[in-house]
Scaffold this motif. Structure first.
Motif: not given
Length: 219
Positions: A138-143
């Protein structure tokens, strides 16, 4: 312009003597015909070699220390593993320094891989699949989206990274279906978030995704 009476040639630049006969020059010096080249910066390959050598020296020193202490200090191999991970992290950062999105992507996957291995070799308590994978995907997509927007990239430049991240995020289903993940909330919420974004991309940005795929894979 300088002039050599013996060779009967005009010489551009500021020379002490004739480059042909080494004789005396007359006239006024001018600017050099070729501009001076600045000092060459260190290349990426050279930087990687220097970094790799430094880390190799550290690893060899720790290995020798571990041997001299009769293999009793368990913190030494753990430190060596940490330096190996740090070396990989630095090498990735140097190698992909001109592609921020790819750099971040590889760093995230490296972190996930390290956490999975650490969890596996310490008895597999499940923290890697319960918390690390859901948060990282989830953090990779947001980042990726934040970096793309912040650096004013066109969506076509990073949408394939998002697509790959969304596809690989489904590997969490393996741990859910095999009951390896006993606390399913983070993984389920992560998958729901990724699936909603994937549906939005397919419905509203399908043409951009198709152009990016055609450009990169020559479809």
């Amino acid at each position: 312009m300088q002039y050599c009476k013996k060779c009967r040639i005009s010489i551009r630049g500021n020379k002490r003597c004739c480059p042909l006969c080494q004789g005396e020059l007359t006239g006024e010096p001018t600017e050099d015909a070729f501009p001076e080249l600045g000092q060459k910066k260190i290349s990426r390959t050279s930087a990687l070699k220097i970094i790799s050598f430094c880390f190799a020296a550290v690893e060899i020193a720790f290995a020798a220390l571990y041997f001299l202490l009769d293999l009793r200090m368990l913190w030494i191999p753990l430190t060596m593993a940490g330096f190996l991970i740090l070396w990989l992290d630095v090498v990735i950062g140097v190698y992909y320094r001109n592609n921020v999105v790819r750099n971040i992507t590889v760093q995230f996957y490296l972190a996930m891989g390290v956490c999975l291995l650490a969890d596996r070799f310490t008895g597999f308590h499940g923290w890697s699949v319960q918390w690390v994978l859901p948060c990282c995907f989830a953090g990779l997509v947001i980042t990726t989206m934040a970096v793309g927007k912040g650096l004013s990239y066109a969506l076509e430049e990073y949408i394939l990274y998002l697509a790959v991240d969304m596809i690989l995020a489904n590997c969490q289903l393996i741990f859910l279906l095999t009951k390896s993940n006993r606390f399913v909330w983070p993984a389920v919420l992560s998958l729901v978030f990724v699936w909603i974004l994937a549906a939005a991309a397919l419905i509203f940005r399908f043409r951009v995704l198709k152009r990016a795929a055609s450009k990169n894979f020559h479809l």
